[in-house]
Design an enzyme around this catalytic site. Structure first.
Site, short mmCIF file in Angstrom:
data_model
loop_
_atom_site.label_atom_id
_atom_site.label_comp_id
_atom_site.label_asym_id
_atom_site.label_seq_id
_atom_site.Cartn_x
_atom_site.Cartn_y
_atom_site.Cartn_z
N LEU A 111 0.83 -1.20 0.00
CA LEU A 111 0.00 0.00 0.00
C LEU A 111 0.87 1.25 0.00
O LEU A 111 0.59 2.22 -0.72
CB LEU A 111 -0.93 -0.01 1.22
CG LEU A 111 -2.01 1.07 1.27
CD1 LEU A 111 -2.92 1.01 0.06
CD2 LEU A 111 -2.83 0.92 2.55
N ARG A 114 2.13 1.79 -3.47
CA ARG A 114 1.07 2.36 -4.33
C ARG A 114 0.97 3.86 -4.12
O ARG A 114 0.77 4.62 -5.07
CB ARG A 114 -0.26 1.68 -4.03
CG ARG A 114 -1.42 2.27 -4.83
CD ARG A 114 -2.75 1.73 -4.37
NE ARG A 114 -3.85 2.44 -5.01
CZ ARG A 114 -4.59 1.97 -5.99
NH1 ARG A 114 -4.36 0.77 -6.48
NH2 ARG A 114 -5.58 2.69 -6.50
N GLU A 115 1.10 4.29 -2.86
CA GLU A 115 0.97 5.71 -2.54
C GLU A 115 2.30 6.46 -2.66
O GLU A 115 2.39 7.61 -2.23
CB GLU A 115 0.38 5.87 -1.13
CG GLU A 115 -0.98 5.23 -0.94
CD GLU A 115 -2.06 5.83 -1.83
OE1 GLU A 115 -1.86 6.96 -2.32
OE2 GLU A 115 -3.08 5.16 -2.07
N ASP A 116 3.31 5.81 -3.20
CA ASP A 116 4.61 6.43 -3.48
C ASP A 116 5.28 6.99 -2.22
O ASP A 116 5.99 7.99 -2.28
CB ASP A 116 4.44 7.54 -4.53
CG ASP A 116 5.73 7.81 -5.28
OD1 ASP A 116 6.59 6.91 -5.36
OD2 ASP A 116 5.91 8.95 -5.77
#
Length: 199
Positions: A111, A114-116
């Site tokens: 996660l 995904r959110e860098d």
């Protein structure tokens, strides 16, 4: 939960035969560590979240939730999506609707990717979420680290994923319409700027 939570624990269970008083060890599998996560953008859509986490996420949905004291805004340009993406900013007069998940801790790194988070795109923020008559404390969400000075329009793909997640997970109809209008206006303004630049 500590590392001990991964091991099997035993409890004494008496045999159902009254004449037989021997006690037997039976393993009890402990639940894996979990964390609460509030999604307000593309991760509201469990299908899109599955793409990053590698497993079905519908079963982890608790329900629609409300974050008080924040508002939505497209204050980040995503090089990956090539468009503006959602962020939340503090605003005492506003609320943000989204989806509350209870996810296994083993997907936390995925996660974050995904959110860098590793590259400074978003960072963790811990908030209180109102959901189904309860208040969930220290719920993880993500906020943009380096915010744009003004909002950047989403592309059609991001627009559709966000709206699909909002509708599918039962966010209020008025909120969905407001979200639709907000994204539509940003796109219209962006297209107008493009026309003016090319003129």
């Amino acid at each position: 939960m500590s590392k001990q939570g991964r091991h099997l624990h035993h409890s004494w269970v008496q045999s159902q035969e009254p004449a037989n008083l021997d006690l037997r060890l039976q393993p009890i599998q402990q639940k894996e560590p979990m964390f609460y996560y509030f999604a307000y953008g593309s991760c509201m859509c469990p299908v899109d979240l599955k793409r990053s986490l590698g497993e079905n996420t519908h079963c982890y949905v608790i329900g629609s939730g409300i974050l008080k004291g924040y508002r939505l805004g497209f204050y980040r340009y995503s090089p990956f999506r090539k468009c503006g993406v959602l962020d939340i900013v503090k605003d005492s007069a506003s609320t943000v609707h989204g989806v509350l998940y209870q996810l296994p801790m083993r997907v936390s790194d995925r996660l974050d990717e995904r959110e860098d988070v590793p590259h400074g795109g978003y960072r963790h923020e811990y908030i209180d979420i109102h959901c189904q008559g309860q208040v969930y404390n220290r719920v993880r969400t993500y906020v943009v680290v380096n915010k744009l000075s003004k909002e950047f329009a989403p592309n059609d793909w991001y627009f559709n994923v966000v709206l699909r997640g909002a509708v599918t997970c039962g966010l209020p109809e008025e909120y969905c319409w407001n979200l639709f209008n907000h994204m539509y206006q940003l796109q219209q303004n962006h297209q107008l700027q493009q026309v003016r630049r090319s003129a």
